[in-house]
Design a protein around this motif. Structure first.
Motif, mmCIF file in Angstrom:
data_model
loop_
_atom_site.group_PDB
_atom_site.id
_atom_site.type_symbol
_atom_site.label_atom_id
_atom_site.label_comp_id
_atom_site.label_asym_id
_atom_site.label_seq_id
_atom_site.Cartn_x
_atom_site.Cartn_y
_atom_site.Cartn_z
ATOM 1 N N GLY A 92 0.934 -1.349 -0.044
ATOM 2 C CA GLY A 92 0.066 0.105 -0.130
ATOM 3 C C GLY A 92 0.780 1.325 -0.103
ATOM 4 N N LEU A 93 1.743 1.113 -0.139
ATOM 5 C CA LEU A 93 2.945 2.267 -0.033
ATOM 6 C C LEU A 93 2.901 2.942 -1.368
ATOM 7 C CD1 LEU A 93 6.208 1.141 2.127
ATOM 8 C CD2 LEU A 93 4.177 2.758 2.712
ATOM 9 N N TRP A 94 2.499 2.473 -2.267
ATOM 10 C CA TRP A 94 2.315 3.154 -3.611
ATOM 11 C C TRP A 94 1.784 4.508 -3.425
ATOM 12 C CZ3 TRP A 94 -2.039 4.933 -6.195
ATOM 13 C CH2 TRP A 94 -3.245 4.321 -5.489
ATOM 14 N N GLY A 95 0.843 4.590 -2.682
ATOM 15 C CA GLY A 95 -0.052 5.798 -2.454
ATOM 16 C C GLY A 95 0.869 7.003 -1.922
ATOM 17 N N VAL A 96 2.072 6.556 -1.015
ATOM 18 C CA VAL A 96 2.985 7.605 -0.881
ATOM 19 C C VAL A 96 3.844 8.067 -1.998
ATOM 20 C CG1 VAL A 96 4.922 8.068 0.854
ATOM 21 C CG2 VAL A 96 2.993 6.684 1.657
ATOM 22 N N GLY A 97 4.286 7.012 -2.560
ATOM 23 C CA GLY A 97 5.186 7.169 -3.858
ATOM 24 C C GLY A 97 4.382 8.094 -4.790
ATOM 25 N N ALA A 98 3.038 7.770 -5.042
ATOM 26 C CA ALA A 98 2.147 8.796 -5.865
ATOM 27 C C ALA A 98 2.248 10.151 -5.493
ATOM 28 C CB ALA A 98 0.902 8.012 -5.871
ATOM 29 N N LEU A 99 1.968 10.326 -3.962
ATOM 30 C CA LEU A 99 2.103 11.671 -3.538
ATOM 31 C C LEU A 99 3.231 12.557 -3.798
ATOM 32 C CD1 LEU A 99 0.603 13.978 -1.688
ATOM 33 C CD2 LEU A 99 1.846 12.837 0.110
ATOM 34 N N PHE A 100 4.545 11.822 -3.690
ATOM 35 C CA PHE A 100 5.891 12.414 -3.851
ATOM 36 C C PHE A 100 5.768 12.604 -5.350
ATOM 37 C CE2 PHE A 100 7.358 10.367 0.294
ATOM 38 C CZ PHE A 100 7.349 11.267 0.711
ATOM 39 N N LEU A 101 5.492 11.705 -6.076
ATOM 40 C CA LEU A 101 5.634 11.716 -7.410
ATOM 41 C C LEU A 101 4.924 12.876 -7.926
ATOM 42 C CD1 LEU A 101 6.786 10.582 -10.145
ATOM 43 C CD2 LEU A 101 4.705 9.453 -10.326
ATOM 44 N N ALA A 102 3.761 13.339 -7.636
ATOM 45 C CA ALA A 102 2.628 14.204 -8.015
ATOM 46 C C ALA A 102 3.384 15.525 -7.465
ATOM 47 C CB ALA A 102 1.460 14.048 -7.264
ATOM 48 N N VAL A 103 4.052 15.651 -6.289
ATOM 49 C CA VAL A 103 4.544 17.189 -5.670
ATOM 50 C C VAL A 103 5.778 17.402 -6.588
ATOM 51 C CG1 VAL A 103 5.622 18.011 -3.857
ATOM 52 C CG2 VAL A 103 3.703 16.794 -3.510
ATOM 53 N N GLY A 104 6.724 16.254 -6.757
ATOM 54 C CA GLY A 104 7.907 16.527 -7.463
ATOM 55 C C GLY A 104 7.663 16.906 -8.965
ATOM 56 N N THR A 105 6.760 16.277 -9.720
ATOM 57 C CA THR A 105 6.401 16.566 -10.961
ATOM 58 C C THR A 105 5.813 17.660 -11.335
ATOM 59 O OG1 THR A 105 6.191 14.130 -11.333
ATOM 60 C CG2 THR A 105 5.177 15.569 -13.134
ATOM 61 N N SER A 106 4.928 18.307 -10.398
ATOM 62 C CA SER A 106 4.359 19.564 -10.200
ATOM 63 C C SER A 106 5.415 20.573 -9.982
ATOM 64 C CB SER A 106 3.385 19.753 -9.186
ATOM 65 O OG SER A 106 2.354 18.801 -9.337
ATOM 66 N N ALA A 107 6.284 20.605 -9.078
ATOM 67 C CA ALA A 107 7.326 21.408 -9.101
ATOM 68 C C ALA A 107 8.341 21.566 -10.200
ATOM 69 C CB ALA A 107 8.104 21.049 -7.698
ATOM 70 N N GLY A 108 8.445 20.390 -10.633
ATOM 71 C CA GLY A 108 9.669 20.527 -11.677
ATOM 72 C C GLY A 108 8.830 21.133 -13.072
ATOM 73 N N ALA A 109 7.539 20.668 -13.203
ATOM 74 C CA ALA A 109 6.824 21.435 -14.233
ATOM 75 C C ALA A 109 6.570 22.664 -14.183
ATOM 76 C CB ALA A 109 5.458 20.721 -14.525
ATOM 77 N N ALA A 110 6.532 23.365 -12.984
ATOM 78 C CA ALA A 110 6.352 24.729 -12.809
ATOM 79 C C ALA A 110 7.409 25.398 -13.037
ATOM 80 C CB ALA A 110 5.964 24.856 -11.278
ATOM 81 N N LEU A 111 8.562 24.856 -12.420
ATOM 82 C CA LEU A 111 10.103 25.552 -12.702
ATOM 83 C C LEU A 111 10.384 25.531 -14.225
ATOM 84 C CD1 LEU A 111 12.086 24.042 -9.834
ATOM 85 C CD2 LEU A 111 11.506 26.392 -10.328
ATOM 86 N N VAL A 112 10.086 24.367 -15.012
ATOM 87 C CA VAL A 112 10.333 24.441 -16.395
ATOM 88 C C VAL A 112 9.565 25.323 -17.257
ATOM 89 C CG1 VAL A 112 10.418 22.919 -18.235
ATOM 90 C CG2 VAL A 112 11.435 22.172 -16.200
ATOM 91 N N ALA A 113 8.299 25.117 -16.939
ATOM 92 C CA ALA A 113 7.143 26.175 -17.525
ATOM 93 C C ALA A 113 7.626 27.668 -17.200
ATOM 94 C CB ALA A 113 5.648 25.946 -17.246
ATOM 95 N N ALA A 114 7.908 28.019 -16.154
ATOM 96 C CA ALA A 114 8.190 29.431 -15.884
ATOM 97 C C ALA A 114 9.576 29.820 -16.374
ATOM 98 C CB ALA A 114 8.309 29.543 -14.397
ATOM 99 N N GLY A 115 10.605 29.012 -16.444
ATOM 100 C CA GLY A 115 11.792 29.244 -17.348
ATOM 101 C C GLY A 115 11.358 29.348 -18.523
ATOM 102 N N THR A 116 10.624 28.473 -19.180
ATOM 103 C CA THR A 116 10.359 28.837 -20.697
ATOM 104 C C THR A 116 9.718 29.950 -21.080
ATOM 105 O OG1 THR A 116 10.041 26.315 -20.615
ATOM 106 C CG2 THR A 116 9.094 27.747 -22.563
ATOM 107 N N LYS A 117 8.644 30.368 -20.196
ATOM 108 C CA LYS A 117 8.013 31.647 -20.273
ATOM 109 C C LYS A 117 8.977 32.762 -20.119
ATOM 110 C CE LYS A 117 3.530 29.900 -19.730
ATOM 111 N NZ LYS A 117 2.958 30.435 -20.943
#
Length: 128
Positions: A92-117
């Motif tokens: 059942g730890l996949w849920g924790v992994g999904a949370l970490f993945l969502a936060v990390g992917t969101s942060a990375g996408a926000a940085l890359v998108a802001a940098g692109t703009k």
């Protein structure tokens, strides 16, 4: 509104289509990089996902607003990952992994998108 202003402003169907394409490509990237063995997390898999998500984010950030880019990149990728992780995890730890993945992917996408703009804004100022 002048004709030139209309060309600068993307229309709603174009934005929706770009968002859907971004979401589908983001989810598809996980299925493409994952390969045949869902339990094997090779560095090449992680690196391929990072580079692929960065490319998807840069491409969509040229058209979509940053919050939409983050949503269209992070959510589908996390859902695709969660589908494979939940199927192979008994603890059942996949849920924790999904949370970490969502936060990390969101942060990375926000940085890359802001940098692109920021880069595109700087380039436009140079041209003028």
């Amino acid at each position: 509104m002048t004709r030139q202003d209309e060309r600068k402003r993307p229309r709603l169907p174009w934005l929706v289509g770009t968002g859907v394409l971004t979401a589908a490509t983001s989810a598809g990237l996980w299925w493409l990089c994952r390969g045949d063995d869902p339990k094997h997390m090779a560095p090449a898999l992680v690196g391929g996902c990072v580079v692929g998500l960065a490319a998807i984010t840069v491409a969509s950030a040229t058209v979509l607003p940053t919050p939409v880019v983050v949503l269209c990149v992070a959510a589908p990728f996390t859902v695709a990952w969660s589908m494979t992780a939940s199927a192979s995890d008994d603890s059942g730890l996949w849920g924790v992994g999904a949370l970490f993945l969502a936060v990390g992917t969101s942060a990375g996408a926000a940085l890359v998108a802001a940098g692109t703009k920021a880069f595109r804004s700087r380039q436009r100022k140079r041209v003028r």
